[in-house]
Design a protein around this motif. Structure first.
Motif, PDB file in Angstrom:
ATOM      1  N   ARG A 293      36.212  40.913  50.510  1.00  0.00           N
ATOM      2  CA  ARG A 293      37.386  41.511  51.130  1.00  0.00           C
ATOM      3  C   ARG A 293      37.432  41.135  52.597  1.00  0.00           C
ATOM      4  O   ARG A 293      36.423  41.131  53.289  1.00  0.00           O
TER       5      ARG A 293
ATOM      6  N   GLY B 136      35.360  48.105  49.454  1.00  0.00           N
ATOM      7  CA  GLY B 136      36.210  48.872  48.556  1.00  0.00           C
ATOM      8  C   GLY B 136      35.728  50.283  48.273  1.00  0.00           C
ATOM      9  O   GLY B 136      36.520  51.215  48.176  1.00  0.00           O
TER      10      GLY B 136
ATOM     11  N   ARG C 117      43.863  49.094  44.623  1.00  0.00           N
ATOM     12  CA  ARG C 117      43.571  47.689  44.917  1.00  0.00           C
ATOM     13  C   ARG C 117      42.445  47.169  44.015  1.00  0.00           C
ATOM     14  O   ARG C 117      42.532  46.071  43.471  1.00  0.00           O
ATOM     15  N   THR C 118      41.412  48.000  43.856  1.00  0.00           N
ATOM     16  CA  THR C 118      40.294  47.593  43.016  1.00  0.00           C
ATOM     17  C   THR C 118      40.735  47.403  41.571  1.00  0.00           C
ATOM     18  O   THR C 118      40.359  46.434  40.908  1.00  0.00           O
TER      19      THR C 118
ATOM     20  N   GLU D 273      42.681  44.212  41.210  1.00  0.00           N
ATOM     21  CA  GLU D 273      41.793  43.047  41.233  1.00  0.00           C
ATOM     22  C   GLU D 273      41.077  42.895  39.887  1.00  0.00           C
ATOM     23  O   GLU D 273      40.876  41.782  39.400  1.00  0.00           O
ATOM     24  N   GLN D 274      40.702  44.027  39.282  1.00  0.00           N
ATOM     25  CA  GLN D 274      40.076  43.972  37.972  1.00  0.00           C
ATOM     26  C   GLN D 274      41.042  43.413  36.933  1.00  0.00           C
ATOM     27  O   GLN D 274      40.666  42.604  36.073  1.00  0.00           O
TER      28      GLN D 274
ATOM     29  N   PHE E 101      43.479  41.362  37.427  1.00  0.00           N
ATOM     30  CA  PHE E 101      43.625  39.920  37.638  1.00  0.00           C
ATOM     31  C   PHE E 101      42.414  39.174  37.081  1.00  0.00           C
ATOM     32  O   PHE E 101      42.546  38.130  36.439  1.00  0.00           O
ATOM     33  N   ALA E 102      41.214  39.726  37.336  1.00  0.00           N
ATOM     34  CA  ALA E 102      39.996  39.068  36.842  1.00  0.00           C
ATOM     35  C   ALA E 102      39.971  39.027  35.321  1.00  0.00           C
ATOM     36  O   ALA E 102      39.491  38.057  34.713  1.00  0.00           O
TER      37      ALA E 102
ATOM     38  N   CYS F 190      50.688  44.193  36.649  1.00  0.00           N
ATOM     39  CA  CYS F 190      50.785  45.590  37.093  1.00  0.00           C
ATOM     40  C   CYS F 190      51.238  46.493  35.951  1.00  0.00           C
ATOM     41  O   CYS F 190      50.790  47.636  35.839  1.00  0.00           O
TER      42      CYS F 190
END
Length: 330
Positions: free
Chosen positions: A137, A143, A289-290, A293-294, A296-297, A322
């Motif tokens: 980050r 985070g 946010r976390t 990101e998860q 997306f991963a 989303c």
């Protein structure tokens, strides 16, 4: 999106949650370390412990003084924090330090661990030091830092120091959670100019020109004061003091500690609910946010071929990711 929910994890680990929450309430360091490790690992038992402590906190409990210490790398933040810990302990107060460090590109862990930071406090039961990795980050706070600090607050520490990486404009995130924000600058190297450009001048409640034995210290202090005079200040507003210090020699650090206490006495009392809600809002942003990101991963790569071929826009792909997060059942 597939996967088991956080609620199921918390239920499965309820005996562990009960045991660790009780250990944290008793001030046991091993319990604190275990709960923090859960947060860092993304284990649902960490947030469950924090929720338990919050729900069971006595109404009369006095919140900790949250102190954010930020500034450019090499400005001497860690040395100053060490001196502040020394001052707090000399006055019988307990203090926890959360040092947010750059991540190792190989392990993802903090490069500057608590094993090499402030080692003289290792055996002091009134001090708890933990290093946390930013894990890539760009912001100054990792985070899970907000919830770790909240956990330490619930554990009963009198002061919590959040020492950030020091990477410029992204340092403004510290102001969301700190009661008092300290900006550490050094003469030479353009620190003053960078501070003006980055906008971190506006978040500081206290300026410390550290390494004041170097040429240009008085000039840097004058530049900061000139900038303060140019800024419009409401009547009765706190005017951040600009202090000179040589933290490595423990010179000027008592003045810093006393200025922190004055600011907290004037602005840190009587607004506990508003403070809690501000921190909760920042905590929620970090959690969202976390989770994004998860998502997306876990699923982001499936949109890459279509994005490359022009069959979808990045915005449309993000919207679908989303939507997956919204449909996720905890």
């Amino acid at each position: 999106m597939t996967g088991h929910g956080a609620g199921a994890d918390a239920d499965a680990g309820r005996p562990d949650v009960d045991r660790i929450a009780a250990a944290v309430r008793r001030g046991e360091r091993r319990g604190l370390a275990r709960a923090i490790s859960w947060f860092e690992a993304g284990d649902a038992r960490g947030p469950a412990v924090l929720a338990r402590l919050r729900a069971e906190a006595p109404a009369s409990r006095r919140p900790a003084h949250w102190i954010g210490v930020t500034g450019a790398p090499g400005s001497g933040k860690s040395t100053l924090v060490d001196r502040l810990v020394q001052h707090e302990r000399a006055h019988g107060r307990t203090v926890a330090v959360v040092a947010v460090d750059p991540s190792s590109p190989f392990s993802g862990g903090a490069i500057l661990g608590d094993r090499v930071r402030m080692t003289r406090w290792h055996d002091d039961p009134g001090v708890f030091v933990r290093s946390m990795a930013t894990r890539g980050r760009l912001g100054g706070l990792a985070g899970s830092t907000l919830r770790v600090a909240a956990l330490l607050d619930a554990a009963g520490f009198d002061a919590i120091v959040l020492e950030t990486v020091g990477v410029g404009q992204s340092e403004v995130d510290v102001v969301d959670v700190a009661d008092t924000t300290v900006l550490v600058l050094t003469p030479g190297g353009g620190d003053g100019v960078q501070a003006f450009k980055a906008g971190v001048m506006e978040i500081a409640d206290l300026f410390v020109v550290n390494k004041a034995d170097l040429p240009g210290a008085d000039r840097l202090r004058s530049e900061i004061r000139d900038a303060q005079r140019l800024a419009a200040q409401p009547e009765g507003a706190w005017c951040p003091p600009v202090l000179l210090a040589k933290a490595d020699r423990d010179e000027g650090t008592t003045d810093v500690a006393e200025a922190l206490a004055r600011h907290h006495e004037r602005w840190g009392r009587g607004h506990d609910r508003a403070r809690q809600e501000r921190r909760a809002r920042a905590e929620l942003r970090a959690a969202v946010r976390t989770r994004a990101e998860q998502a997306f991963a876990e699923a982001g790569d499936r949109f890459v071929p279509d994005l490359v071929e022009g069959r979808i826009t990045a915005e449309a792909a993000a919207e679908r990711l989303c939507a997956d997060v919204v449909r996720f059942e905890p």
